[in-house]
Enzyme design. Structure first.
Site, mmCIF file in Angstrom:
data_model
loop_
_atom_site.group_PDB
_atom_site.id
_atom_site.type_symbol
_atom_site.label_atom_id
_atom_site.label_comp_id
_atom_site.label_asym_id
_atom_site.label_seq_id
_atom_site.Cartn_x
_atom_site.Cartn_y
_atom_site.Cartn_z
ATOM 1 N NE ARG A 174 3.785 -37.486 -1.283
ATOM 2 C CZ ARG A 174 4.732 -37.889 -2.133
ATOM 3 N NH1 ARG A 174 5.061 -39.154 -2.221
ATOM 4 N NH2 ARG A 174 5.356 -37.003 -2.896
ATOM 5 C CD GLU A 208 5.864 -29.633 -1.626
ATOM 6 O OE1 GLU A 208 5.722 -28.950 -2.632
ATOM 7 O OE2 GLU A 208 6.290 -30.805 -1.646
HETATM 8 P P1 0O2 Z 1 9.772 -34.847 -5.360
HETATM 9 O O1 0O2 Z 1 10.664 -36.007 -5.598
HETATM 10 O O2 0O2 Z 1 8.404 -35.277 -4.860
HETATM 11 O O3 0O2 Z 1 10.380 -33.750 -4.544
HETATM 12 P P2 0O2 Z 1 8.327 -27.029 -8.087
HETATM 13 O O4 0O2 Z 1 8.242 -27.961 -6.910
HETATM 14 O O5 0O2 Z 1 8.387 -25.586 -7.653
HETATM 15 O O6 0O2 Z 1 9.363 -27.441 -9.083
HETATM 16 P P3 0O2 Z 1 5.689 -26.667 -8.656
HETATM 17 O O7 0O2 Z 1 4.868 -26.897 -9.888
HETATM 18 O O8 0O2 Z 1 5.696 -25.303 -8.108
HETATM 19 O O9 0O2 Z 1 7.110 -27.175 -8.956
HETATM 20 O O10 0O2 Z 1 5.293 -27.610 -7.497
HETATM 21 P P4 0O2 Z 1 3.980 -28.370 -7.255
HETATM 22 O O11 0O2 Z 1 3.061 -28.320 -8.406
HETATM 23 O O12 0O2 Z 1 3.479 -27.874 -5.946
HETATM 24 O O13 0O2 Z 1 4.477 -29.900 -7.163
HETATM 25 C C1 0O2 Z 1 5.595 -30.300 -6.473
HETATM 26 C C2 0O2 Z 1 5.506 -31.745 -6.031
HETATM 27 O O14 0O2 Z 1 4.165 -32.257 -6.139
HETATM 28 C C3 0O2 Z 1 6.322 -32.704 -6.880
HETATM 29 O O15 0O2 Z 1 7.618 -32.755 -6.363
HETATM 30 C C4 0O2 Z 1 5.586 -34.037 -6.684
HETATM 31 O O16 0O2 Z 1 5.894 -34.608 -5.415
HETATM 32 C C5 0O2 Z 1 4.160 -33.587 -6.654
HETATM 33 N N1 0O2 Z 1 3.566 -33.536 -8.003
HETATM 34 C C6 0O2 Z 1 3.188 -32.417 -8.661
HETATM 35 N N2 0O2 Z 1 2.655 -32.731 -9.856
HETATM 36 C C7 0O2 Z 1 2.686 -34.070 -9.963
HETATM 37 C C8 0O2 Z 1 2.261 -34.984 -10.984
HETATM 38 O O17 0O2 Z 1 1.769 -34.619 -12.040
HETATM 39 N N3 0O2 Z 1 2.455 -36.316 -10.741
HETATM 40 C C9 0O2 Z 1 3.023 -36.769 -9.573
HETATM 41 N N4 0O2 Z 1 3.158 -38.089 -9.432
HETATM 42 N N5 0O2 Z 1 3.448 -35.921 -8.597
HETATM 43 C C10 0O2 Z 1 3.281 -34.607 -8.785
HETATM 44 P P5 0O2 Z 1 8.883 -32.990 -7.297
HETATM 45 O O18 0O2 Z 1 9.802 -31.851 -7.102
HETATM 46 O O19 0O2 Z 1 8.465 -33.293 -8.701
HETATM 47 O O20 0O2 Z 1 9.547 -34.270 -6.791
#
Ligand code: 0O2
Length: 226
Positions: free
Chosen positions: A100, A162
Site C-alpha cells: 500500500r 497487488e
Molecule cells: P485485505 O485485508 O486488505 O487483504 P477480491 O480481492 O478479489 O476479493 P475484489 O473486489 O476483486 O475482491 O478486489 P478489490 O475491489 O480490488 O479490493 C481488494 C482490496 O481493496 C481489499 O482487500 C481492501 O484492502 C481494499 N478494499 C476494497 N474495497 C474496499 C472498501 O469498500 N473499504 C475498504 N476499507 N477497503 C476496501 P481485502 O481482501 O478485503 O482485505
C-alpha cells in the site's frame, strides 16, 4: 491437502488454515511472495528518490506491505470453491502479496503507477481505478496487480503482487471504514453507510483542493525563477 468441502464454521477454516500454513509448499510459496514484495518496494523507493530530485518533493508519504494471513487465504479459496493446493492458490489469488503506497497528491499516484509499470520487468496484469470510478460506498484507491520476476538459485519465477495507491485522505477513510465495518451492533446501518459516503465525498473535494493549492504554489515558484 485438497479438502475444503466440509468446512462450515470459522473455527474449521482456522483449523484447516493452520494445517495448510504448516506445509513446506506453503512456507516456500510465502517466502517467494516476500521476495516479490521486496522487489516492488525497492523499485518504488528508487522512483521516490529520483522523483524527489526532479520535482523537489517525495511522491509518497508511506509504504506498507503485508502477506495475506493463512486464514484469509483459506477463507477466500473456500468462498470461491478453489481447491486447497499451493498451485491453485498461486494461480487464482492475486492479493497474497500486498503493498500500500500512500501519497499526498492524486497526480503523484498516477505518475508513480505509470513509472512502475513502464519498467521492463514489470507486467501489468490488472488495473482497477477506484479513484476515477469510486465504489458505491465511497471507497477510492488505484489498485494494480503486477507480475514481477524474482531470481532464485533454481531459476526465474514470476510472482503477482497487488499494489494499492491512495492519498492520505483516501487512506484515512478506508482504515476507519474498515474498522467500523466489523462492528456488529450497528443500528440503522443505511444511515451509517450514507454518512460514510458523505465523508468520502468531502475527502474527495479535499484532495482536489490540496492538488489545486500545490499546482498554484508550483506555478508561483516557476514564475519566481523566470
Ligand atoms: P485485505 O485485508 O486488505 O487483504 P477480491 O480481492 O478479489 O476479493 P475484489 O473486489 O476483486 O475482491 O478486489 P478489490 O475491489 O480490488 O479490493 C481488494 C482490496 O481493496 C481489499 O482487500 C481492501 O484492502 C481494499 N478494499 C476494497 N474495497 C474496499 C472498501 O469498500 N473499504 C475498504 N476499507 N477497503 C476496501 P481485502 O481482501 O478485503 O482485505
Amino acid at each position: 491437502m485438497e479438502l475444503i468441502d466440509n468446512i462450515s464454521s470459522f473455527e474449521e477454516i482456522e483449523k484447516v488454515a493452520k494445517e495448510f500454513a504448516e506445509t513446506d509448499e506453503f512456507i516456500k510459496l510465502m517466502t517467494l511472495y516476500r521476495c516479490a514484495i521486496m522487489e516492488i518496494e525497492t523499485k518504488l523507493r528508487v522512483l521516490d528518490a529520483e522523483f524527489s530530485l526532479q520535482y523537489d518533493r517525495n511522491p509518497f508519504e508511506s509504504i506498507e506491505s503485508r502477506l495475506k494471513k493463512p486464514v484469509s487465504i483459506v477463507e477466500k479459496m473456500h468462498r470461491r470453491g478453489i481447491a486447497l493446493t499451493t498451485a491453485d492458490m498461486e494461480r487464482e489469488l492475486f492479493d497474497i502479496a500486498g503493498i500500500r503506497v500512500v501519497c499526498s497528491f492524486i497526480e503523484d499516484i498516477y505518475k508513480l503507477a505509470d513509472l512502475l509499470i513502464e519498467q521492463d520487468d514489470v507486467l501489468l496484469v490488472q488495473r482497477k481505478d477506484y479513484i476515477a470510478n469510486p465504489k458505491p460506498n465511497g471507497y477510492r484507491s488505484l489498485h494494480m496487480i503486477v507480475d514481477i520476476p524474482i531470481f532464485l538459485s533454481e531459476g526465474k519465477r514470476h510472482m503477482k503482487v497487488e499494489v494499492q495507491f491512495r492519498t492520505i485522505a483516501m487512506d484515512f477513510w478506508a482504515s476507519v471504514e474498515h474498522k467500523l465495518k466489523y462492528k456488529k451492533e450497528i443500528k440503522e446501518p443505511e444511515e451509517v453507510t450514507g454518512r460514510l459516503k458523505k465523508c468520502a465525498n468531502i475527502l474527495s473535494l479535499l484532495d482536489e483542493e490540496m492538488e489545486s493549492i500545490r499546482m498554484k504554489i508550483d506555478m508561483d515558484e516557476e514564475d519566481g525563477r523566470n
